[in-house]
Motif scaffolding. Structure first.
Motif, PDB file in Angstrom:
ATOM      1  N   MET A   1       0.836  -1.080  -0.014  1.00 46.07           N
ATOM      2  CA  MET A   1       0.034  -0.070  -0.085  1.00 46.07           C
ATOM      3  C   MET A   1       0.741   0.995   0.127  1.00 46.07           C
ATOM      4  N   ASP A   2       2.089   1.133   0.625  1.00 41.81           N
ATOM      5  CA  ASP A   2       3.095   2.336   0.536  1.00 41.81           C
ATOM      6  C   ASP A   2       3.453   2.716  -0.672  1.00 41.81           C
ATOM      7  N   PHE A   3       3.591   1.617  -1.615  1.00 48.62           N
ATOM      8  CA  PHE A   3       4.002   1.920  -3.014  1.00 48.62           C
ATOM      9  C   PHE A   3       2.785   2.665  -3.782  1.00 48.62           C
ATOM     10  N   LEU A   4       1.679   2.347  -3.492  1.00 47.58           N
ATOM     11  CA  LEU A   4       0.518   2.820  -4.086  1.00 47.58           C
ATOM     12  C   LEU A   4       0.495   4.420  -3.785  1.00 47.58           C
ATOM     13  N   ASN A   5       0.723   4.609  -2.241  1.00 45.96           N
ATOM     14  CA  ASN A   5       0.345   5.809  -1.870  1.00 45.96           C
ATOM     15  C   ASN A   5       1.421   7.088  -2.555  1.00 45.96           C
ATOM     16  N   SER A   6       2.530   6.354  -2.967  1.00 47.07           N
ATOM     17  CA  SER A   6       3.576   7.024  -3.450  1.00 47.07           C
ATOM     18  C   SER A   6       3.400   7.680  -4.916  1.00 47.07           C
ATOM     19  N   ILE A   7       2.269   6.825  -5.468  1.00 53.31           N
ATOM     20  CA  ILE A   7       2.069   7.086  -6.917  1.00 53.31           C
ATOM     21  C   ILE A   7       0.792   7.798  -6.938  1.00 53.31           C
ATOM     22  N   PHE A   8      -0.339   7.214  -6.282  1.00 53.29           N
ATOM     23  CA  PHE A   8      -1.656   7.848  -5.910  1.00 53.29           C
ATOM     24  C   PHE A   8      -1.917   8.618  -4.735  1.00 53.29           C
ATOM     25  N   ALA A   9      -2.581   9.794  -5.201  1.00 50.96           N
ATOM     26  CA  ALA A   9      -3.210  10.553  -3.661  1.00 50.96           C
ATOM     27  C   ALA A   9      -4.296   9.800  -2.855  1.00 50.96           C
ATOM     28  N   HIS A  10      -5.111   9.035  -3.741  1.00 50.93           N
ATOM     29  CA  HIS A  10      -6.176   8.424  -3.337  1.00 50.93           C
ATOM     30  C   HIS A  10      -6.404   7.011  -3.813  1.00 50.93           C
ATOM     31  N   PRO A  11      -5.459   6.049  -3.353  1.00 47.32           N
ATOM     32  CA  PRO A  11      -5.340   4.736  -3.984  1.00 47.32           C
ATOM     33  C   PRO A  11      -6.497   3.908  -3.847  1.00 47.32           C
ATOM     34  N   THR A  12      -7.347   4.033  -2.962  1.00 46.42           N
ATOM     35  CA  THR A  12      -8.755   3.396  -2.582  1.00 46.42           C
ATOM     36  C   THR A  12      -9.584   3.394  -3.852  1.00 46.42           C
ATOM     37  N   TRP A  13      -9.607   4.602  -4.589  1.00 46.24           N
ATOM     38  CA  TRP A  13     -10.331   4.547  -5.719  1.00 46.24           C
ATOM     39  C   TRP A  13     -10.096   3.281  -6.851  1.00 46.24           C
ATOM     40  N   LEU A  14      -8.728   2.685  -6.631  1.00 45.90           N
ATOM     41  CA  LEU A  14      -8.379   1.757  -7.454  1.00 45.90           C
ATOM     42  C   LEU A  14      -9.174   0.485  -7.491  1.00 45.90           C
ATOM     43  N   ALA A  15      -9.765   0.408  -6.346  1.00 50.75           N
ATOM     44  CA  ALA A  15     -10.486  -0.658  -6.174  1.00 50.75           C
ATOM     45  C   ALA A  15     -11.846  -0.909  -7.320  1.00 50.75           C
ATOM     46  N   ALA A  16     -12.156   0.601  -7.579  1.00 50.34           N
ATOM     47  CA  ALA A  16     -13.362   0.509  -8.488  1.00 50.34           C
ATOM     48  C   ALA A  16     -12.860   0.022 -10.194  1.00 50.34           C
ATOM     49  N   LEU A  17     -11.619  -0.398 -10.247  1.00 56.99           N
ATOM     50  CA  LEU A  17     -11.155  -0.838 -11.398  1.00 56.99           C
ATOM     51  C   LEU A  17     -11.851  -2.224 -11.837  1.00 56.99           C
ATOM     52  N   ALA A  18     -12.351  -2.865 -10.594  1.00 53.65           N
ATOM     53  CA  ALA A  18     -13.086  -3.994 -10.938  1.00 53.65           C
ATOM     54  C   ALA A  18     -14.495  -3.906 -11.678  1.00 53.65           C
ATOM     55  N   LEU A  19     -14.829  -2.917 -11.685  1.00 56.12           N
ATOM     56  CA  LEU A  19     -16.332  -2.372 -12.454  1.00 56.12           C
ATOM     57  C   LEU A  19     -15.940  -2.815 -13.907  1.00 56.12           C
ATOM     58  N   PRO A  20     -15.014  -2.080 -14.599  1.00 56.43           N
ATOM     59  CA  PRO A  20     -14.898  -2.334 -16.050  1.00 56.43           C
ATOM     60  C   PRO A  20     -14.345  -3.611 -16.257  1.00 56.43           C
ATOM     61  N   ALA A  21     -13.692  -4.352 -15.381  1.00 57.95           N
ATOM     62  CA  ALA A  21     -13.364  -5.566 -15.476  1.00 57.95           C
ATOM     63  C   ALA A  21     -14.497  -6.357 -15.766  1.00 57.95           C
ATOM     64  N   LEU A  22     -15.238  -6.363 -14.424  1.00 56.89           N
ATOM     65  CA  LEU A  22     -16.614  -7.039 -14.436  1.00 56.89           C
ATOM     66  C   LEU A  22     -17.675  -6.900 -15.936  1.00 56.89           C
ATOM     67  N   GLY A  23     -17.561  -5.496 -16.132  1.00 54.69           N
ATOM     68  CA  GLY A  23     -18.356  -5.129 -17.276  1.00 54.69           C
ATOM     69  C   GLY A  23     -17.949  -5.823 -18.632  1.00 54.69           C
TER      70      GLY A  23
END
Length: 330
Positions: A1-23
């Motif tokens: 998670m520390d790695f994602l925090n260094s690249i994204f300000a709000h990394p929790t939004w990345l969980a929503a990437l499951a939506l286009p995958a499911l779509g």
């Protein structure tokens, strides 16, 4: 998670990437089921026309583009962090310009002083509006026509109006620039944001002549040592060529540029040194200084590239959808 925090300000939004995958999975399954139903109940001739050809591919492309758009928007919402060029709005720059008679040499087109004024004008115009700029001109003595100010037009007018005179007092010029910076610093002491950074940009075409020795108490090296103690870098530009000549009372006098002493001034203060033998090279030197002095790189959220890409992908999605759903010709 520390790695994602260094690249994204709000990394929790990345969980929503499951939506286009499911779509994507849902669309694939639905197209398979639709094909089976068509074969089971439809007219094969009509099904063949509807399920094949360009229109079928366009329909698939529309869905794919919609999923790509959603993916890009989610990444944008996650706040990707990048290094962004940000203006140094409170910094102070003292321009120190040599106006000794040697600046009338024509080894630089049209002559050294005209080229120096033109490039200096562009340098000032390209710096951030809220940056403090001051001007020191020097020949046998140093003058400070403009103390540090955000009124850049005043500095440009003073530079344009500078007149040539005899001798070269480089040390006095550096000392005058340091005094202007000190006065500005004292005037803003106690402000919550603290003391702004300061730097000196020195343009000269020849060796100091007043006094003769660079290590004299009034010399350029002595003044550079004082700048180093104050933590103020001096970036120097050695302007002109070794072939410069001026005519004084009918006698030609060589006025070669002086890389050696100007390079040492920059080294002593941890500034940058540039050698410019033409107007274009002088412009290049000032351009490099603009980025170094006027701007800094800061890590900050930068979702704009992803949102722009999402905009174009969404536009393409709508276009593809309209093409795929045109009325079938009779």
């Amino acid at each position: 998670m520390d790695f994602l925090n260094s690249i994204f300000a709000h990394p929790t939004w990345l969980a929503a990437l499951a939506l286009p995958a499911l779509g994507a999975v849902f669309y694939w399954l639905s197209t398979r089921n639709r094909a089976r139903r068509a074969i089971a109940f439809g007219n094969f001739a009509i099904v063949g026309k509807l399920a094949s050809g360009v229109r079928g591919w366009v329909s698939h492309a529309a869905v794919a583009l919609a999923l790509v758009s959603l993916t890009l928007v989610i990444i944008g919402l996650a706040g990707p962090i990048s290094e962004t060029k940000v203006a140094r709005n409170r910094a102070t720059v003292m321009m120190v310009v040599d106006v000794s008679l040697s600046m009338s040499a024509t080894d630089v087109t049209p002559d050294r002083i005209s080229a120096a004024k033109a490039a200096g004008r562009e340098f000032i115009e390209n710096l951030p509006d809220n940056l403090n700029i001051g001007l020191v001109t020097f020949s046998g003595r140093a003058q400070t026509p403009v103390s540090p100010t955000t009124d850049h037009d005043t500095v440009i007018r003073a530079l344009d109006g500078a007149q040539l005179d005899q001798a070269t007092a480089t040390g006095d010029a550096i000392a005058a620039a340091l005094d202007s910076i000190k006065q500005l610093t004292e005037s803003i002491k106690g402000e919550a944001e603290g003391t702004p950074p300061a730097t000196i940009v020195l343009l000269s075409d020849g060796k100091q002549t007043v006094p003769q020795e660079l290590d004299d108490p009034r010399g350029a090296f002595t003044a550079a040592d004082e700048a180093a103690k104050a933590g103020i870098p001096i970036s120097t530009i050695s302007f002109g060529t070794q072939d410069g000549i001026i005519t004084v009372q009918g006698e030609p006098i060589p006025v070669p540029n002086d890389d050696e002493s100007l390079r040492e001034i920059a080294r002593k203060t941890e500034g940058q040194f540039y050698s410019a033998a033409s107007l274009e090279q002088l412009r290049d030197a000032y351009t490099a200084l603009e980025d170094d002095i006027g701007y800094e790189l800061k890590r900050a959220e930068n979702p704009r590239p992803f949102l722009i890409a999402a905009f174009f992908a969404l536009t393409a999605t709508i276009t593809a959808h309209l093409v795929a759903n045109r009325t079938i010709p009779q």
